[in-house]
Design an enzyme around this catalytic site. Structure first.
Site, PDB file in Angstrom:
ATOM      1  N   GLU A   1       4.668  -1.086   3.574  1.00  0.00           N
ATOM      2  CA  GLU A   1       4.941  -1.626   2.232  1.00  0.00           C
ATOM      3  C   GLU A   1       6.414  -1.988   2.072  1.00  0.00           C
ATOM      4  OE1 GLU A   1       4.864   0.865  -1.332  1.00  0.00           O
ATOM      5  OE2 GLU A   1       5.070   2.662  -0.071  1.00  0.00           O
TER       6      GLU A   1
ATOM      7  N   ILE B   1       0.889  -1.176   0.000  1.00  0.00           N
ATOM      8  CA  ILE B   1       0.000   0.000   0.000  1.00  0.00           C
ATOM      9  C   ILE B   1       0.920   1.217   0.000  1.00  0.00           C
ATOM     10  CG2 ILE B   1      -1.770   1.268   1.272  1.00  0.00           C
ATOM     11  CD1 ILE B   1      -2.486  -1.444   2.649  1.00  0.00           C
ATOM     12  N   HIS B   2       0.772   2.089  -0.989  1.00  0.00           N
ATOM     13  CA  HIS B   2       1.691   3.208  -1.142  1.00  0.00           C
ATOM     14  C   HIS B   2       1.015   4.525  -0.802  1.00  0.00           C
ATOM     15  CE1 HIS B   2       5.321   5.020  -2.642  1.00  0.00           C
ATOM     16  NE2 HIS B   2       4.631   5.809  -3.450  1.00  0.00           N
ATOM     17  N   PRO B   3       1.655   5.452  -0.114  1.00  0.00           N
ATOM     18  CA  PRO B   3       2.970   5.352   0.510  1.00  0.00           C
ATOM     19  C   PRO B   3       2.830   5.015   2.003  1.00  0.00           C
ATOM     20  CG  PRO B   3       2.321   7.654   0.276  1.00  0.00           C
ATOM     21  CD  PRO B   3       1.128   6.818  -0.098  1.00  0.00           C
TER      22      PRO B   3
END
Length: 451
Positions: free
Chosen positions: A431, A425-427
């Site tokens: 991650e 999952i960014h940011p």
């Protein structure tokens, strides 16, 4: 938790809860260490310190904060005490609702079916039961061999975390460490935690052993100690002194010797089987009082509920003590699940494990221009086959929230390829865990650069 579960399953249950006042006369309500003097107040004070750091960061993010920002201890202390009292009340109400008889008396064993209770006023009560469960936990140890320690110090269940939030709210704090920090944890990770704390402003007196404490006419406390590496004797003065030298099980006054219940002579803890049974039939024990168990609240709660279900004949499921995740709420939080690098090496050999690691920078640290040198991820895997994950370690913001999610993977036999198949999952900081690709063995720089 055990008594409530048992009562819901139709058992007739009484729970005895009594807090022996500390050396300073402090006592507290229902709910044990975690609610009153452990996890809950500790995390709230940690949050107070994090907010102080956030205020500093806020200026870089454009918040215009005028005047000096300072912390008021009484405001925080009162708010936290009020929350703890609300939890005490909630526990009492729940016991009542679930038809558990609550007795604020100190219990000791007469035989395997009989408990004697003593009220504060010295009135005696005798209770009989088919099964007796001991879950009295532990209390902080006192350094009785150090002159002045008892009179001039107070005591804590948490050491580094306490030093961290005291520094965070602006107090000049020094930690004296006799041997190593965070014993039992991965020592590379422990080093990152204390390095961050030193940069954060916490002072450390490493490899030092206190000798005596004297109260000066000014009211200040003079501490004399020996540096065990140089042999030199040193002195300094402080306003307050807090001993956090471990916890001892609350077993002495329970009458265990009369029944011949087996204890570990060194630790004073009860020796228990996989089903939490002691050496005497019908007497069970779980939580911090039991030998070889993780000293963690959720572990004890789960073990207690499972024990209640087994005693009520509703289940045969045993508590699984492997791969229990935990987090240390120091200024830079450290979360872990599974084996430390040292333990993995001991069990599988240096050539039997592969370590993937990364130094990363949380996005929040960038604009705030904060140093992220100690933000680090380490994934310890078996070297052969599917590369089963043996341990996962994370230092960074919200470490508990990150580690809790990955802990579930350990219940499913997570492997390194499972990790790589997971889309980040960014940011986020989390991650970076699913992106680790550099091995320690390679000797390559593990600093994360872009995607």
């Amino acid at each position: 938790a055990c008594s409530k579960e048992a009562a819901q399953l139709g058992q007739k249950v009484a729970v005895l809860d009594y807090v022996e006042p500390s050396a300073k006369g402090t006592k507290w309500g229902l709910g044990g260490t975690c609610v009153n003097v452990g996890c809950i107040p500790k995390k709230l004070m940690h949050q107070a310190a994090l907010l102080g750091t956030a205020v500093k960061d806020a200026k870089k993010y454009g918040w215009q904060i005028s005047g000096t920002v300072c912390h008021d201890w009484p405001t925080m202390a009162e708010a936290i005490q009020n929350h703890v009292r609300s939890l005490n009340w909630g526990h009492r109400v729940q016991l009542q609702d679930k038809k558990v008889k609550y007795l604020n008396i100190k219990g000791s064993l007469l035989d395997e079916h009989t408990v004697k209770g003593l009220t504060k006023a010295g009135k005696e009560t005798v209770l009989t039961a088919k099964n007796i469960v001991i879950a009295t936990g532990g209390r902080p140890k006192y350094p009785t061999n150090i002159p002045g320690a008892m009179e001039h110090g107070c005591y804590s269940d948490v050491a580094l975390e306490c030093a961290g939030f005291l520094t965070g709210i602006g107090l000049d704090t020094t930690v004296m460490v006799r041997s190593i920090a965070l014993r039992g944890f991965d020592q590379q990770m422990a080093g990152l935690v204390t390095d961050y704390m030193e940069a954060y402003g916490t002072k450390f007196a490493w490899k030092c052993v206190p000798k005596r404490v004297d109260k000066l006419s000014s009211g200040a406390l003079q501490v004399t100690w020996t540096n065990t590496q140089t042999g030199a004797e040193q002195k300094d003065t402080y306003d307050s002194l807090l001993w956090a030298v471990g916890r001892a099980p609350e077993t002495k006054a329970l009458g265990l010797d009369k029944l011949g219940i087996q204890l570990n002579k060194e630790t004073g803890k009860l020796i228990v089987g996989a089903d939490e049974s002691t050496s005497v039939p019908n007497i069970y024990a779980f939580g911090d009082i039991s030998e070889g168990r993780p000293e963690l609240t959720p572990t004890a709660i789960k073990a207690g509920k499972l024990l209640a279900r087994r005693l009520a004949g509703q289940s045969t499921e045993l508590m699984d003590y492997d791969n229990v995740a935990t987090t240390v709420f120091t200024p830079l939080e450290y979360g872990c699940v599974g084996l430390s690098e040292e333990e993995a090496e001991k069990r599988h050999g240096k050539d039997g494990i592969e370590i993937y690691h990364a130094f990363y920078k949380p996005l929040e640290f960038t604009v705030a221009e904060r140093d992220a040198s100690q933000c680090y991820i380490k994934v310890v895997c078996e070297r052969g086959g599917d590369q089963k994950i043996l341990g996962l370690h994370f230092t960074g913001p919200n470490a508990g929230e990150v580690t809790q999610g990955f802990a579930m993977g350990f219940q499913c036999g997570a492997t390194y390829s499972h990790l790589l198949q997971t889309v980040g999952i960014h940011p986020t900081c989390a991650e970076e865990v699913v992106k680790v690709s550099i091995t320690k063995r390679s000797g390559l720089d593990a600093t994360v650069t872009g995607c």
